[in-house]
Design an enzyme around this catalytic site. Structure first.
Site, PDB file in Angstrom:
ATOM      1  N   ARG A 106       0.922  -1.174  -0.063  1.00 42.34           N
ATOM      2  CA  ARG A 106       0.000  -0.251   0.143  1.00 42.34           C
ATOM      3  C   ARG A 106       0.790   1.155   0.115  1.00 42.34           C
ATOM      4  NH1 ARG A 106      -2.201   3.135   4.558  1.00 42.34           N
ATOM      5  NH2 ARG A 106      -3.715   4.415   3.737  1.00 42.34           N
ATOM      6  N   HIS A 136      -2.489  11.238   0.578  1.00 40.94           N
ATOM      7  CA  HIS A 136      -1.937  11.086   2.170  1.00 40.94           C
ATOM      8  C   HIS A 136      -1.319  12.325   2.634  1.00 40.94           C
ATOM      9  CE1 HIS A 136      -0.604   7.615   5.152  1.00 40.94           C
ATOM     10  NE2 HIS A 136      -0.282   8.703   5.555  1.00 40.94           N
ATOM     11  N   GLU A 162      -6.690   9.018   6.627  1.00 43.55           N
ATOM     12  CA  GLU A 162      -7.260   9.711   7.844  1.00 43.55           C
ATOM     13  C   GLU A 162      -7.453  11.192   7.698  1.00 43.55           C
ATOM     14  OE1 GLU A 162      -3.771   9.145  10.621  1.00 43.55           O
ATOM     15  OE2 GLU A 162      -3.947   6.926  10.372  1.00 43.55           O
ATOM     16  N   ASN A 196      -6.962   2.222  10.175  1.00 45.73           N
ATOM     17  CA  ASN A 196      -5.681   2.452  10.729  1.00 45.73           C
ATOM     18  C   ASN A 196      -5.831   2.315  12.132  1.00 45.73           C
ATOM     19  OD1 ASN A 196      -4.884   2.863   8.260  1.00 45.73           O
ATOM     20  ND2 ASN A 196      -4.040   4.949   8.488  1.00 45.73           N
ATOM     21  N   TYR A 251      -3.898   2.072  15.973  1.00 45.61           N
ATOM     22  CA  TYR A 251      -2.534   2.040  16.769  1.00 45.61           C
ATOM     23  C   TYR A 251      -2.629   2.095  18.071  1.00 45.61           C
ATOM     24  CZ  TYR A 251      -0.447   3.364  12.559  1.00 45.61           C
ATOM     25  OH  TYR A 251       0.237   3.634  11.196  1.00 45.61           O
ATOM     26  N   GLU A 276      -3.424  -0.135   8.161  1.00 50.30           N
ATOM     27  CA  GLU A 276      -2.154   0.501   8.897  1.00 50.30           C
ATOM     28  C   GLU A 276      -2.241   0.015  10.274  1.00 50.30           C
ATOM     29  OE1 GLU A 276      -1.064   4.700   9.009  1.00 50.30           O
ATOM     30  OE2 GLU A 276      -1.415   4.808   7.108  1.00 50.30           O
TER      31      GLU A 276
HETATM   32  S1  NCW Z   1      -1.383   9.731  12.740  1.00 54.00           S
HETATM   33  C1  NCW Z   1      -0.033   9.252  12.293  1.00 54.00           C
HETATM   34  N1  NCW Z   1       0.223   8.214  11.668  1.00 54.00           N
HETATM   35  C2  NCW Z   1       1.741   7.788  11.527  1.00 54.00           C
HETATM   36  C3  NCW Z   1       2.069   8.463  10.133  1.00 54.00           C
HETATM   37  O1  NCW Z   1       3.383   7.759   9.950  1.00 54.00           O
HETATM   38  C4  NCW Z   1       1.220   7.851   9.207  1.00 54.00           C
HETATM   39  O2  NCW Z   1       1.245   8.544   7.884  1.00 54.00           O
HETATM   40  C5  NCW Z   1      -0.330   7.758   9.602  1.00 54.00           C
HETATM   41  O3  NCW Z   1      -1.254   7.377   8.689  1.00 54.00           O
HETATM   42  C6  NCW Z   1       1.441   6.119  11.599  1.00 54.00           C
HETATM   43  O4  NCW Z   1       0.149   6.291  11.257  1.00 54.00           O
HETATM   44  C7  NCW Z   1      -0.549   7.460  10.960  1.00 54.00           C
HETATM   45  N2  NCW Z   1       0.834  10.385  12.826  1.00 54.00           N
HETATM   46  C8  NCW Z   1       0.348  11.493  13.496  1.00 54.00           C
HETATM   47  C9  NCW Z   1       1.393  11.959  14.159  1.00 54.00           C
HETATM   48  C10 NCW Z   1       1.010  13.190  14.686  1.00 54.00           C
HETATM   49  C11 NCW Z   1       2.272  13.973  15.630  1.00 54.00           C
HETATM   50  C12 NCW Z   1       1.727  15.156  15.872  1.00 54.00           C
HETATM   51  C13 NCW Z   1       2.812  15.819  16.650  1.00 54.00           C
HETATM   52  C14 NCW Z   1       2.595  17.214  16.906  1.00 54.00           C
HETATM   53  C15 NCW Z   1       3.868  18.114  17.389  1.00 54.00           C
END
Ligand code: NCW
Ligand code: CA
Length: 449
Positions: A79, A123, A168, A293, A295, A353
């Protein structure tokens, strides 16, 4: 459908996931337009250590050897996401053949290696040319997105059989327009609802375009973090409902049921408009699957000072957390799969995910890096998927996040989600024990769990 007790059905699909801006590098190569994450990450103070995706995993140039690694792992599907600004440098209008060419080479090589390509259209890397016209705040974006989607469908639907519109959308609306921690970095109570609505209108329009031009399957990818109240008090229970509506139902509910959660009015107040019924009808297009997704979970308490939700997470002590500060809670994945089945009419689901960021040890034992906590995370979460299937949820596949350590958005390169380690100084890839473990899961269809 009966699911064997000790393994997955024969047609279950095992894969890995990535996204364009997080791994490709070369964001402006071959005529690509700039995207908002390029601009955001090149603005000082937005990303940890002011890091950016200029090089990332250099996958744009190394995709062939990366596909070879996928093949060695035994992946059945991959993906990835397509960068809108490579295909349409101005976001609309002129198609850039070299941009299509990159994904064409990628897809053809995957197919040659027997790996099923699955593509996400968005994305988070919106073309800046469109951000400059209001981005997700401009109603016209639904049509822009559908036109982009259509040009990609026309070129690739003969070879790509599983599509996702948005990844997302919550992160785009909440981090991008409400809190300002993701591109385009706005902080506005009034903008976030508009961004949400236009994201969903764009999703609906792209699905309509797909029915006109595509012949396979298309769905929506949402992040769901089940919310559990910190106590039985009515305040905590109400706060949990607000948080759950805002994160978990704001997007899937209009797509599947043609309505927004009522609690959003309580969260956003007068900033949440009454949307035209015809818009919401257009958002509700029959889709072929939900991409989940997953986590972590959140335990939630009432907090009048937390803007704008009036709800705050309560950190659980004595339990494992990842480097993201996310609680390791596999039961939440089973709960979420059952919740989607019960609430949204038992759609086919792909876990698009699931994975964990952990700091890897500095030294390798042999040529495999030891990451026991990530192995345990995958073991327990894949078991949780199996539990849900035994309870009747129609799960069609599972994609580990991520194949490679990569650019973790506002957190830069500080968080490593990969089952393959990337040394950013040399671009050397080293499989972690979790990669070996996941290979074994795939080869045995889950029997080694
Ligand atoms: S929601 C999120 N993630 C990670 C990312 O690598 C992926 O692209 C997303 O689909 C893993 O899965 C989802 N990451 C968001 C992190 C937010 C961090 C905010 C920091 C604020 C300073
Ligand atoms: Ca299979």
């Amino acid at each position: 459908m009966t699911v064997p007790t000790n393994r997955f059905p024969d047609d279950f699909v095992w894969g890995c996931a990535t996204s364009a801006y997080q791994i490709e590098g070369s964001p402006l190569a071959d005529g690509a337009g700039m995207n908002v994450w390029h601009r955001f990450s090149h603005t000082r103070g937005r990303v940890v250590n002011d890091e950016n995706g200029d090089i990332a995993c250099d996958h744009y140039r190394r995709y062939e050897s990366d596909i070879e690694l996928m093949k060695q792992l035994g992946l059945q599907a991959y993906r990835f996401s397509i960068a809108w600004s490579r295909i349409l440098p101005e976001g609309t209008g002129r198609v850039n053949p070299a941009g299509l060419g990159f994904y064409e080479r990628l897809v053809d090589r995957l197919l040659e290696k027997g790996i099923q390509p699955t593509a996400t259209l968005f994305h988070w890397d919106l073309p800046v040319a469109l951000d400059d016209r209001g981005g997700w705040l401009n109603r016209d974006i639904a049509g822009w997105f559908a036109d982009y989607a259509e040009s990609v469908f026309r070129r690739f639907d003969d070879r790509i059989k599983l599509w996702a519109t948005l990844n997302e959308p919550w992160v785009v609306s909440d981090n991008g327009y409400l809190h300002g921690t993701a591109a385009p970095g706005h902080r506005s109570l009034f903008e976030a609802p508009i961004a949400t609505h236009n994201l969903m209108r764009a999703h609906g329009a792209a699905v309509q375009a797909y029915r006109a031009t595509g012949r396979h399957q298309i769905g929506l990818v949402v992040n769901i973090e089940p919310k559990y109240p910190a106590s039985t008090s009515s305040e905590d229970v109400a706060a949990t409902r607000r948080a759950e509506a805002q994160m978990n139902r704001q997007f899937i509910e209009p797509a599947m049921l043609g309505r927004y959660p009522e609690e959003l009015r309580d969260v956003f107040g007068e900033a949440w408009p009454d949307w035209p019924a015809s818009d919401v009808e257009q958002i509700r297009q029959p889709i072929d699957f939900i991409g989940l997704n997953y986590y972590t979970r959140a335990v939630v308490r009432n907090d009048p000072g937390a803007w704008p939700l009036r709800a705050a997470p309560v950190r659980q002590s004595q339990v494992a957390h990842t480097e993201m500060g996310w609680e390791v809670f596999p039961q939440g994945l089973t709960d979420t799969l059952l919740w989607i089945k019960d609430r949204y009419g038992a759609p086919p689901i792909y876990v698009t995910e699931n994975g964990a960021a952990f700091a890897d040890p500095a030294t390798a034992a042999g040529d495999v890096l030891d990451d026991p906590r990530r192995v345990e995370y995958f073991r327990t979460h894949i078991r949780a998927v199996h539990d849900a299937m035994r309870a009747g949820v129609d799960v069609r596949g599972y994609f580990a996040w991520s194949m490679l350590d990569n650019f973790e958005w506002a957190l830069g390169y500080s968080k490593r989600f990969g089952i393959i380690h990337v040394d950013y100084a040399t671009q050397k890839r080293t499989p972690k024990a979790s990669a070996t473990f996941y290979s074994g899961v795939i080869a045995s269809n889950g029997a080694v769990l």
